[in-house]
Design an enzyme around this catalytic site. Sequence first.
Site, mmCIF file in Angstrom:
data_model
loop_
_atom_site.group_PDB
_atom_site.id
_atom_site.type_symbol
_atom_site.label_atom_id
_atom_site.label_comp_id
_atom_site.label_asym_id
_atom_site.label_seq_id
_atom_site.Cartn_x
_atom_site.Cartn_y
_atom_site.Cartn_z
ATOM 1 N N ARG A 2 0.837 -1.211 0.000
ATOM 2 C CA ARG A 2 0.000 0.000 0.000
ATOM 3 C C ARG A 2 0.865 1.252 0.000
ATOM 4 N NH1 ARG A 2 -3.758 -1.270 4.671
ATOM 5 N NH2 ARG A 2 -3.867 -3.474 4.223
ATOM 6 N N ARG A 6 -3.368 5.658 0.623
ATOM 7 C CA ARG A 6 -3.963 6.865 1.197
ATOM 8 C C ARG A 6 -3.071 7.641 2.149
ATOM 9 N NH1 ARG A 6 -9.316 4.114 3.197
ATOM 10 N NH2 ARG A 6 -7.651 2.647 3.673
ATOM 11 N N ARG A 15 -7.909 11.229 -5.215
ATOM 12 C CA ARG A 15 -9.149 10.565 -4.820
ATOM 13 C C ARG A 15 -10.301 11.533 -4.614
ATOM 14 N NH1 ARG A 15 -11.944 7.914 -3.990
ATOM 15 N NH2 ARG A 15 -12.006 6.463 -2.255
ATOM 16 N N ASP A 51 -6.220 -3.570 -7.522
ATOM 17 C CA ASP A 51 -6.716 -4.179 -6.283
ATOM 18 C C ASP A 51 -6.930 -5.667 -6.511
ATOM 19 O OD1 ASP A 51 -7.815 -3.214 -3.480
ATOM 20 O OD2 ASP A 51 -9.033 -4.904 -4.148
ATOM 21 N N TYR A 128 -13.627 -12.951 0.344
ATOM 22 C CA TYR A 128 -14.430 -11.771 -0.020
ATOM 23 C C TYR A 128 -15.676 -12.182 -0.806
ATOM 24 C CZ TYR A 128 -10.917 -8.483 1.588
ATOM 25 O OH TYR A 128 -10.065 -7.765 2.383
HETATM 26 O O1 CP3 Z 1 0.172 0.492 -3.099
HETATM 27 C C1 CP3 Z 1 -0.117 -0.699 -3.283
HETATM 28 O O2 CP3 Z 1 0.167 -1.603 -2.481
HETATM 29 C C2 CP3 Z 1 -0.721 -1.098 -4.595
HETATM 30 C C3 CP3 Z 1 -2.144 -1.158 -4.686
HETATM 31 C C4 CP3 Z 1 -2.950 -2.143 -3.869
HETATM 32 C C5 CP3 Z 1 -4.248 -1.796 -3.413
HETATM 33 N N1 CP3 Z 1 -4.815 -2.896 -2.865
HETATM 34 C C6 CP3 Z 1 -4.859 -0.468 -3.556
HETATM 35 C C7 CP3 Z 1 -5.969 -0.098 -2.669
HETATM 36 C C8 CP3 Z 1 -2.724 -3.463 -3.510
HETATM 37 C C9 CP3 Z 1 -1.481 -4.314 -3.682
HETATM 38 C C10 CP3 Z 1 -3.928 -3.932 -2.894
HETATM 39 C C11 CP3 Z 1 -4.108 -5.319 -2.434
HETATM 40 C C12 CP3 Z 1 -5.275 -5.654 -1.612
HETATM 41 N N2 CP3 Z 1 -6.555 -5.180 -1.718
HETATM 42 C C13 CP3 Z 1 -5.274 -6.644 -0.611
HETATM 43 C C14 CP3 Z 1 -4.079 -7.499 -0.243
HETATM 44 C C15 CP3 Z 1 -3.083 -6.756 0.565
HETATM 45 C C16 CP3 Z 1 -3.510 -6.516 1.982
HETATM 46 O O3 CP3 Z 1 -3.505 -5.349 2.383
HETATM 47 O O4 CP3 Z 1 -3.810 -7.481 2.685
HETATM 48 C C17 CP3 Z 1 -6.554 -6.717 -0.075
HETATM 49 C C18 CP3 Z 1 -7.017 -7.613 1.061
HETATM 50 C C19 CP3 Z 1 -7.374 -5.802 -0.784
HETATM 51 C C20 CP3 Z 1 -8.832 -5.558 -0.619
HETATM 52 C C21 CP3 Z 1 -9.117 -4.157 -0.278
HETATM 53 N N3 CP3 Z 1 -8.981 -3.089 -1.137
HETATM 54 C C22 CP3 Z 1 -9.565 -3.656 0.957
HETATM 55 C C23 CP3 Z 1 -9.823 -4.485 2.191
HETATM 56 C C24 CP3 Z 1 -9.703 -2.265 0.813
HETATM 57 C C25 CP3 Z 1 -10.212 -1.286 1.825
HETATM 58 C C26 CP3 Z 1 -9.046 -0.915 2.672
HETATM 59 C C27 CP3 Z 1 -9.345 0.268 3.516
HETATM 60 O O5 CP3 Z 1 -8.543 0.467 4.437
HETATM 61 O O6 CP3 Z 1 -10.305 0.996 3.234
HETATM 62 C C28 CP3 Z 1 -9.289 -1.931 -0.496
HETATM 63 C C29 CP3 Z 1 -9.245 -0.580 -1.072
HETATM 64 C C30 CP3 Z 1 -7.919 -0.118 -1.565
HETATM 65 N N4 CP3 Z 1 -7.068 -0.849 -2.332
HETATM 66 C C31 CP3 Z 1 -7.357 1.189 -1.367
HETATM 67 C C32 CP3 Z 1 -6.149 1.212 -2.081
HETATM 68 C C33 CP3 Z 1 -5.219 2.371 -2.255
HETATM 69 C C34 CP3 Z 1 -8.008 2.326 -0.612
HETATM 70 C C35 CP3 Z 1 -9.144 2.808 -1.442
HETATM 71 C C36 CP3 Z 1 -9.339 4.282 -1.387
HETATM 72 O O7 CP3 Z 1 -8.563 5.024 -1.999
HETATM 73 O O8 CP3 Z 1 -10.310 4.715 -0.754
#
Ligand code: CP3
Length: 322
Positions: A2, A6, A15, A51, A128
């Site tokens: 990540r 954010r 965003r 994602d 999920y």
């Molecule tokens: O920077 C990076 O790592 C690259 C992009 C990336 C995202 N998601 C962007 C994202 C990667 C590698 C992921 C993987 C991901 N997504 C995982 C596996 C890694 C982990 O953290 O365990 C999982 C479980 C997800 C599913 C997911 N996507 C969730 C649970 C959420 C909500 C998280 C939250 O805190 O709100 C997301 C959304 C998400 N994916 C965001 C980003 C930047 C935030 C969305 C936003 O901008 O509002």
Amino acid sequence: MRQAGRFLPEYRALREQHGFLELCKTPALAAEVTLLPIRRFPVDAAILFADILLILEPMGVGLEFAQGDGPVIHRPVRSAADVDALARVPAAEGTPFVFETIRHAQALLAGEVPLVGFAGAPFTLASYAVEGGGSRNYAETKKLMYGDARTWHRLMERLTEATVEYLQAQVSAGVDALQLFDSWVGCLSPDDYRAYVLPHMRTLFEALASSGVPVVHFGTGTATLLELMREAGGDVIGLDWRVDLADAWARLGAGVAVQGNFDPVALLASPDEIRRRVQRILDQAGGRPGHIFNLGHGVLPETPPEHVAALVDAVHELSAVR
Ligand code: CP3
């Protein structure tokens, strides 16, 4: 992990203009986001902005990222009929924007650092799809797994097939390495991992063996599963902060690389404390080849960017003397 998310003010500014899925589906923007951390910090790799859940959308489950609530799957997959109803769409049609983002990002990176592609591992994707979103106890997932093993395995097979095709297409589009995120697999006992997950992971890694790029096998809460994860496959095993890196590496054996394992919450501590903790991890790795310094899980949104800069500098300074 990540690192493109954010905690970066420039990401939050984007965003305000665009929805999360809209960013993912607009290759010019997604490629820009991929490069945000590279422009700000001297990190050694970029991770594709995408994602793990994008692969589920073309299957017809109704994916939405609701404001503040995390991901929502509007039509959860809980029965044999639900698994049968999942659409089979070629990756090139289902998620063309992901491959376009890779080509775009590689053009912008121009070889400066490698680009890591990724996918969710089948268990984490299934969790999920079955729960309809994030979960605490994985009750619906385990209900399906324990109550209807046949349907569970069919779902895992479908997700494994789709993931192999998706990752092969990422390699064709130009990623330099792959990471499989089995973020939530730590909710399983070793016996259940062996019965319900391991065979599918083995299929997945065998199919990727000819891809020509290294594959990282990542999970969290996996202290009791590390040997089984190694058995399943991957060139690199991801470790979270709950394990001692040296102990975990000894358990895994010398023939595999490791990634980790800084506690992302410790990025909220002072730069001095961050530096001490970096040193401790480097001491545990002991200068052996095959250690990729990383966080044990994703950067928290409230993390000060200067603390990430302190971490990256500490890793470079403290490992350079070896
Ligand atoms: O920077 C990076 O790592 C690259 C992009 C990336 C995202 N998601 C962007 C994202 C990667 C590698 C992921 C993987 C991901 N997504 C995982 C596996 C890694 C982990 O953290 O365990 C999982 C479980 C997800 C599913 C997911 N996507 C969730 C649970 C959420 C909500 C998280 C939250 O805190 O709100 C997301 C959304 C998400 N994916 C965001 C980003 C930047 C935030 C969305 C936003 O901008 O509002």
